[in-house]
Design an enzyme around this catalytic site. Structure first.
Site, PDB file in Angstrom:
ATOM      1  N   ASP A   1       0.853  -1.203   0.000  1.00 26.38           N
ATOM      2  CA  ASP A   1       0.000   0.000   0.000  1.00 26.38           C
ATOM      3  C   ASP A   1       0.883   1.244   0.000  1.00 26.38           C
ATOM      4  O   ASP A   1       2.097   1.166   0.180  1.00 26.38           O
ATOM      5  CB  ASP A   1      -0.926  -0.024   1.232  1.00 26.38           C
ATOM      6  CG  ASP A   1      -2.177   0.816   1.002  1.00 26.38           C
ATOM      7  OD1 ASP A   1      -2.297   1.462  -0.053  1.00 26.38           O
ATOM      8  OD2 ASP A   1      -3.035   0.818   1.903  1.00 26.38           O
TER       9      ASP A   1
ATOM     10  N   HIS B   1     -10.375  -1.761  -6.892  1.00 25.00           N
ATOM     11  CA  HIS B   1     -10.245  -0.673  -5.914  1.00 25.00           C
ATOM     12  C   HIS B   1      -9.447   0.520  -6.446  1.00 25.00           C
ATOM     13  O   HIS B   1      -9.869   1.665  -6.301  1.00 25.00           O
ATOM     14  CB  HIS B   1      -9.611  -1.235  -4.639  1.00 25.00           C
ATOM     15  CG  HIS B   1      -9.395  -0.226  -3.564  1.00 25.00           C
ATOM     16  ND1 HIS B   1     -10.423   0.471  -2.971  1.00 25.00           N
ATOM     17  CD2 HIS B   1      -8.256   0.209  -2.961  1.00 25.00           C
ATOM     18  CE1 HIS B   1      -9.931   1.290  -2.048  1.00 25.00           C
ATOM     19  NE2 HIS B   1      -8.613   1.154  -2.029  1.00 25.00           N
TER      20      HIS B   1
HETATM   21  C1  HEM Z   1      -9.024  -1.271   4.792  1.00 22.91           C
HETATM   22  C2  HEM Z   1      -9.322  -0.446   3.801  1.00 22.91           C
HETATM   23  C3  HEM Z   1      -8.467  -0.277   2.577  1.00 22.91           C
HETATM   24  C4  HEM Z   1      -7.545  -1.113   2.026  1.00 22.91           C
HETATM   25  C5  HEM Z   1      -7.150  -2.506   2.478  1.00 22.91           C
HETATM   26  C6  HEM Z   1      -6.991  -0.428   0.883  1.00 22.91           C
HETATM   27  C7  HEM Z   1      -6.002  -0.954   0.069  1.00 22.91           C
HETATM   28  C8  HEM Z   1      -5.422  -0.279  -0.980  1.00 22.91           C
HETATM   29  C9  HEM Z   1      -4.350  -0.793  -1.787  1.00 22.91           C
HETATM   30  C10 HEM Z   1      -3.688  -2.157  -1.600  1.00 22.91           C
HETATM   31  C11 HEM Z   1      -4.061   0.148  -2.713  1.00 22.91           C
HETATM   32  C12 HEM Z   1      -2.995   0.033  -3.804  1.00 22.91           C
HETATM   33  C13 HEM Z   1      -1.707   0.647  -3.412  1.00 22.91           C
HETATM   34  C14 HEM Z   1      -1.528   2.075  -3.812  1.00 22.91           C
HETATM   35  O1  HEM Z   1      -1.894   2.444  -4.923  1.00 22.91           O
HETATM   36  O2  HEM Z   1      -1.027   2.840  -2.998  1.00 22.91           O
HETATM   37  C15 HEM Z   1      -4.942   1.262  -2.496  1.00 22.91           C
HETATM   38  C16 HEM Z   1      -4.957   2.422  -3.236  1.00 22.91           C
HETATM   39  C17 HEM Z   1      -5.839   3.466  -3.024  1.00 22.91           C
HETATM   40  N1  HEM Z   1      -6.855   3.525  -2.103  1.00 22.91           N
HETATM   41 FE1  HEM Z   1      -7.287   2.130  -0.735  1.00 22.91          FE
HETATM   42  N2  HEM Z   1      -7.607   0.780   0.743  1.00 22.91           N
HETATM   43  C18 HEM Z   1      -8.511   0.921   1.762  1.00 22.91           C
HETATM   44  C19 HEM Z   1      -9.350   1.989   1.994  1.00 22.91           C
HETATM   45  C20 HEM Z   1      -9.467   3.079   1.173  1.00 22.91           C
HETATM   46  C21 HEM Z   1     -10.423   4.156   1.351  1.00 22.91           C
HETATM   47  C22 HEM Z   1     -11.440   4.249   2.483  1.00 22.91           C
HETATM   48  C23 HEM Z   1     -10.213   5.032   0.332  1.00 22.91           C
HETATM   49  C24 HEM Z   1     -10.948   6.320   0.033  1.00 22.91           C
HETATM   50  C25 HEM Z   1     -12.249   6.449   0.125  1.00 22.91           C
HETATM   51  C26 HEM Z   1      -9.113   4.538  -0.455  1.00 22.91           C
HETATM   52  C27 HEM Z   1      -8.563   5.178  -1.535  1.00 22.91           C
HETATM   53  C28 HEM Z   1      -7.481   4.735  -2.240  1.00 22.91           C
HETATM   54  C29 HEM Z   1      -6.836   5.510  -3.274  1.00 22.91           C
HETATM   55  C30 HEM Z   1      -7.194   6.922  -3.725  1.00 22.91           C
HETATM   56  C31 HEM Z   1      -5.807   4.712  -3.763  1.00 22.91           C
HETATM   57  C32 HEM Z   1      -4.815   5.080  -4.859  1.00 22.91           C
HETATM   58  C33 HEM Z   1      -5.384   4.796  -6.226  1.00 22.91           C
HETATM   59  C34 HEM Z   1      -4.417   5.225  -7.309  1.00 22.91           C
HETATM   60  O3  HEM Z   1      -4.059   6.409  -7.309  1.00 22.91           O
HETATM   61  O4  HEM Z   1      -4.032   4.394  -8.106  1.00 22.91           O
HETATM   62  N3  HEM Z   1      -8.700   3.338   0.067  1.00 22.91           N
HETATM   63  N4  HEM Z   1      -5.780   0.977  -1.431  1.00 22.91           N
END
Ligand code: HEM
Length: 483
Positions: free
Chosen positions: A201, A339
């Site tokens: 992440d 996601h």
């Molecule tokens: C337990 C909850 C969550 C998990 C396990 C999770 C996991 C991840 C993972 C594995 C990534 C890919 C790594 C990265 O691009 O940095 C990611 C990206 C992202 N997550 Fe989450 N996430 C969670 C909650 C959230 C929430 C609540 C939001 C917003 C409402 C969010 C927004 C984002 C965004 C904006 C990205 C980057 C997307 C990009 O720019 O490519 N995440 N998340």
């Protein structure tokens, strides 16, 4: 890597460290507090402000860490960082006019607070009394949050005692009361920087003009005002004290890891998108990668759809260099609902035949911080496939407008089964399989049968949260603190 575009420099000694550079951490306390005595609190804050770590200090810390590693020295440098932020009810209690922080008035998410936003806009489950189905401690009014990060439990515990002494906690002169303290910990060993499901992440965060020095290929850099109040790109007029701050959206998110693993195990994909037969393990790994949009290593499936590529994942010049444009209107490489595609659809909204996008996607970017909490999965949990110990993510992100950032991403993208809206595509993308609130159904998980819809249990459950504002050092010193 290209040269940074010209932009006025930011005053890095005036901005709290977590916002732009992330407090370095192996472990972190999130202390949620109430203000008991306003006059005493404002006086105590005078002594607290000097220990608040700024962006300038964090950059120096990061140089020290890099130097330590370069010289091959053992262990971690002792290091702590403290930041503070306030909720709207906190400012009300302090008698501070925060109206320039709530440009949407009575609909402003900061003004209504996350407890109400959770049931009106975020889609969190509600109890019979209309409150969100959260832990009791988050149903109280929280006036503020203090973050204490460090390299070891001993360091942050020592700092916590220092902070408690400043606010006379546990004495009759206490100016604050701790409502809840949650400790987050980076996961051990090779899982460091991976969230509890096992995916790397913190790879994709916005690159900020006027701050970042190196610009890696990937999404366009953002104006500083997307993250910081009152800076270039923030359309709202802010009071002087409210400039150079940022809104911190905090979410207490539980993850059901054994259940997630069981789901992948029970639903392996039989073939990849090239029609190649997969072993059950390969099929489960591909399914997991297609829910997130990246392999566990962090490699984006839009670039390497059917085979992990850890070297690509580790290369900052390549691991964000994708825009879902190879196959516009197709879920072959990456499901629409994955996601990372839901939360940053990149060119999905920018390139024809995409629908007109009224707000440029750069304005929707959020600076994600946060850390894992809870223990590693035990043997018993693995065998039973049932969670017995609470664990998850202390999700935290910064932005200059919650309604453009966190709230919008959660409500209008993650929770919407028709987003991204491709008119030529017969199937709905479905909800974000990780964080979507509602019936989690998603198409595109099977690359050879994009229209097939799979139902996913709720593996991530919100149990609390709040919106805070992290003021500048000047704002803290000259307006909020008072000798
Ligand atoms: C337990 C909850 C969550 C998990 C396990 C999770 C996991 C991840 C993972 C594995 C990534 C890919 C790594 C990265 O691009 O940095 C990611 C990206 C992202 N997550 Fe989450 N996430 C969670 C909650 C959230 C929430 C609540 C939001 C917003 C409402 C969010 C927004 C984002 C965004 C904006 C990205 C980057 C997307 C990009 O720019 O490519 N995440 N998340």
């Amino acid at each position: 890597m290209s040269a940074p575009p010209a932009n006025p420099p930011l005053n890095l000694t005036n901005i709290q460290g977590d916002i732009l550079s992330g407090l370095p951490k192996k472990t972190q306390f999130y202390i949620f507090f109430d203000i008991k005595d306003v006059a005493k609190f404002r006086a105590d804050l005078v002594k607290f402000v000097p220990i608040v770590k700024t962006v300038a200090q964090v950059l120096k810390d990061r140089d020290d860490i890099a130097d330590h590693k370069r010289r091959g020295l053992p262990g971690l440098i002792p290091m702590v960082g403290v930041n503070i932020a306030f909720s709207h009810t906190g400012f009300q209690k302090l008698g501070i006019d925060d109206s320039t922080l709530t440009p949407l008035g009575d609909n402003d998410p900061f003004k209504i607070g996350q407890k109400r936003d959770a049931v009106t806009n975020l889609g969190d489950k509600t109890r019979s009394d209309g409150q969100p189905d959260w832990d009791e401690k988050f149903l109280k009014d929280l006036h503020g949050i203090i973050l204490i990060s460090g390299e070891s439990h001993a360091s942050i515990e020592k700092k916590k005692l220092e902070v408690e002494a400043i606010f006379h906690v546990h004495t009759p002169k206490a100016s604050i009361q701790e409502i809840a303290t949650i400790r987050g910990d980076v996961r051990p060993g090779d899982q460091s920087a991976h969230e509890h499901f096992g995916f790397l992440d913190g790879i994709s965060n916005p690159q900020v003009l006027g701050f970042d020095k190196v610009f890696n290929p990937g999404p366009k850099p953002v104006d500083p005002g997307v993250v910081l109040t009152g800076e270039t790109g923030d359309p709202a007029a802010r009071a002087d004290w409210a400039v150079d701050g940022s809104f911190l959206a905090f979410r207490y998110l539980f993850q059901e890891v054994p259940e997630f693993d069981q789901f992948l195990k029970k639903n392996p994909l039989a073939k990849d998108g090239d029609g190649k037969d997969l072993t059950p393990q390969e099929g489960s790994d591909l399914l997991g990668a297609r829910t997130v949009g990246r392999w566990k290593s962090g490699a984006p499936i839009d670039v390497t759809p059917f085979k992990d590529d850890p070297a690509l994942a580790a290369d900052p010049r390549r691991n964000n260099d994708f825009a879902f444009q190879g196959e516009i209107n197709s879920q072959l490489r990456c499901p629409f609902g994955a996601h990372v595609r839901k939360t940053n659809p990149r060119n999905d909204l920018e390139v024809p035949p995409a629908p007109i996008n009224p707000i440029p996607i750069e304005k929707r970017r959020i600076m994600r911080r946060g850390v894992q909490f809870g223990p590693e999965v035990t043997r018993e949990e693995k065998i039973s496939g049932k969670t017995q110990h609470g664990r998850g993510l202390l999700f935290a992100c910064y932005q200059s407008h919650i309604e453009n950032g966190f709230q919008f991403i959660q409500q209008s993208w993650a929770n919407s089964k028709t987003f991204p809206p491709f008119e030529t595509q017969p199937e709905d993308p479905g909800l974000d399989p990780l964080i979507g609130q509602g019936v989690r159904e998603m198409s595109g998980l099977d690359p050879l049968n994009e229209q097939k819809v799979l139902s996913l249990p709720d593996f991530i459950i919100p149990r609390g949260g709040e919106y805070f504002f992290s003021p500048s050092i000047k704002g803290l010193k000259n307006t909020i603190a008072k000798a």
